[in-house]
Design an enzyme around this catalytic site. Sequence first.
Site, short mmCIF file in Angstrom:
data_model
loop_
_atom_site.label_atom_id
_atom_site.label_comp_id
_atom_site.label_asym_id
_atom_site.label_seq_id
_atom_site.Cartn_x
_atom_site.Cartn_y
_atom_site.Cartn_z
N THR A 39 -6.67 -12.45 -4.75
CA THR A 39 -5.34 -12.09 -3.46
C THR A 39 -4.95 -13.24 -3.53
OG1 THR A 39 -4.69 -12.29 -1.36
CG2 THR A 39 -7.24 -11.53 -2.02
N ASP A 40 -3.78 -14.52 -2.74
CA ASP A 40 -3.68 -15.30 -2.36
C ASP A 40 -4.63 -16.23 -0.41
OD1 ASP A 40 -2.12 -14.89 -0.39
OD2 ASP A 40 -0.73 -15.55 -0.40
N GLU A 41 -4.72 -14.63 -0.56
CA GLU A 41 -5.84 -15.09 0.34
C GLU A 41 -7.03 -15.73 0.81
OE1 GLU A 41 -5.78 -12.48 3.89
OE2 GLU A 41 -4.43 -11.26 3.44
N TYR B 264 -12.85 -9.81 4.00
CA TYR B 264 -11.82 -9.55 3.22
C TYR B 264 -11.79 -10.48 2.28
CZ TYR B 264 -7.97 -8.48 0.15
OH TYR B 264 -6.44 -8.31 -0.74
N LYS C 16 -13.32 -11.13 -2.25
CA LYS C 16 -12.18 -11.09 -3.35
C LYS C 16 -12.65 -12.60 -3.76
CE LYS C 16 -9.17 -8.88 -3.87
NZ LYS C 16 -8.87 -7.83 -4.92
N1 NAD Z 1 -1.05 -4.98 -0.65
C1 NAD Z 1 -0.94 -5.93 -0.72
O1 NAD Z 1 0.07 -6.62 -0.15
C2 NAD Z 1 -2.53 -7.27 -1.67
C3 NAD Z 1 -1.44 -8.62 -2.17
C4 NAD Z 1 -2.35 -9.28 -2.25
C5 NAD Z 1 -3.63 -8.66 -3.65
N2 NAD Z 1 -4.01 -7.90 -3.00
C6 NAD Z 1 -4.98 -6.39 -3.95
O2 NAD Z 1 -4.26 -6.13 -5.08
C7 NAD Z 1 -5.45 -4.86 -5.83
C8 NAD Z 1 -4.44 -3.60 -4.69
O3 NAD Z 1 -3.99 -3.33 -2.61
P1 NAD Z 1 -3.95 -2.16 -2.50
O4 NAD Z 1 -2.75 -2.65 -1.38
O5 NAD Z 1 -3.00 -0.82 -3.72
O6 NAD Z 1 -4.47 -1.42 -2.48
P2 NAD Z 1 -4.95 -0.40 -1.35
O7 NAD Z 1 -5.41 -0.13 -0.79
O8 NAD Z 1 -4.10 0.09 -0.94
O9 NAD Z 1 -5.33 0.52 -3.00
C9 NAD Z 1 -7.05 0.23 -3.50
C10 NAD Z 1 -7.06 1.47 -4.48
O10 NAD Z 1 -8.57 1.47 -4.34
C11 NAD Z 1 -9.02 2.73 -4.69
N3 NAD Z 1 -10.24 1.88 -4.37
C12 NAD Z 1 -11.60 1.01 -3.13
N4 NAD Z 1 -12.37 1.64 -3.22
C13 NAD Z 1 -12.81 2.42 -4.63
C14 NAD Z 1 -13.76 2.43 -5.54
N5 NAD Z 1 -15.50 1.71 -4.95
N6 NAD Z 1 -14.20 2.33 -6.72
C15 NAD Z 1 -12.42 2.82 -7.12
N7 NAD Z 1 -11.64 2.60 -6.50
C16 NAD Z 1 -11.82 2.57 -5.16
C17 NAD Z 1 -8.71 3.44 -3.05
O11 NAD Z 1 -8.99 4.70 -3.28
C18 NAD Z 1 -6.46 2.96 -3.28
O12 NAD Z 1 -6.30 3.73 -4.48
C19 NAD Z 1 -6.20 -5.13 -4.14
O13 NAD Z 1 -7.78 -5.74 -5.81
C20 NAD Z 1 -5.91 -6.46 -3.31
O14 NAD Z 1 -6.54 -6.75 -2.67
C21 NAD Z 1 -3.18 -6.97 -2.85
#
Ligand code: NAD
Length: 190
Positions: free
Chosen positions: A128-130, A153, A157
Amino acid sequence: MHLLVTGGCGFIGSNFIQHMLAAHDDLTIVNLDKLTYAGNRRNLAEVEERHLGRRYHFVHGDICDQELVPDLLARFPFDAVLNFAAESHVDRSISDPFPFITTNVVGTQNLLEAARRAGVPRFVHISTDEVYGTLGPTGQFTEDTPLAPNSPYSASKASSDLLARAYFHTYGMPVIVTRCSNNYGPVQFP
Ligand SMILES: NC(=O)c1ccc[n+]([C@@H]2O[C@H](COP(=O)([O-])OP(=O)(O)OC[C@H]3O[C@@H](n4cnc5c(N)ncnc54)[C@H](O)[C@@H]3O)[C@@H](O)[C@H]2O)c1
């Protein structure tokens, strides 16, 4: 081509799986997901209907599991691992940081090590950009911006990104880290 996608029942992972299976006929995907509050198999209902047991396989499990993950990587000849699995909600990390360290740091380490031992030719770690911290009203981050995470968080990351970097430099593992900014769209957890 065979892909291991982790966290594929969440927001971005489920969109990714749907898109990839529709766009590439020659692709099979194994989705490893713990089904936390953020993961829902219904996000992939259409994919399950069309492809379950053929081009799509679901494994209910934890990326921290030190038996399951190496076993999975030994059983399938994966061309790539894509790690979407994470605890991803900043406010939850402020009330309880521990699950963030466990999944985001220890889980990523477990995946990296298992992928290294299995000789997987590509590892894509979704970050993430965070990790760059907070912007004021103006400005921008680049890939050279120093890491300055401001929440448990983003600190978790950034830690996982550094492990990915270490595997690249120490073992020559083909690791790619992506750092997108906020995404919006279908099946995003409210
Ligand atoms: N949503 C955003 O805007 C955003 C922005 C930047 C980066 N990200 C990154 O993208 C990735 C996906 O984000 P998202 O928004 O889809 O997240 P989300 O929270 O919607 O989904 C996370 C998924 O991971 C699964 N999970 C959690 N812990 C687990 C474990 N220990 N083992 C197996 N599965 C597990 C959960 O059941 C869920 O299906 C993350 O790594 C997040 O940091 C998201």
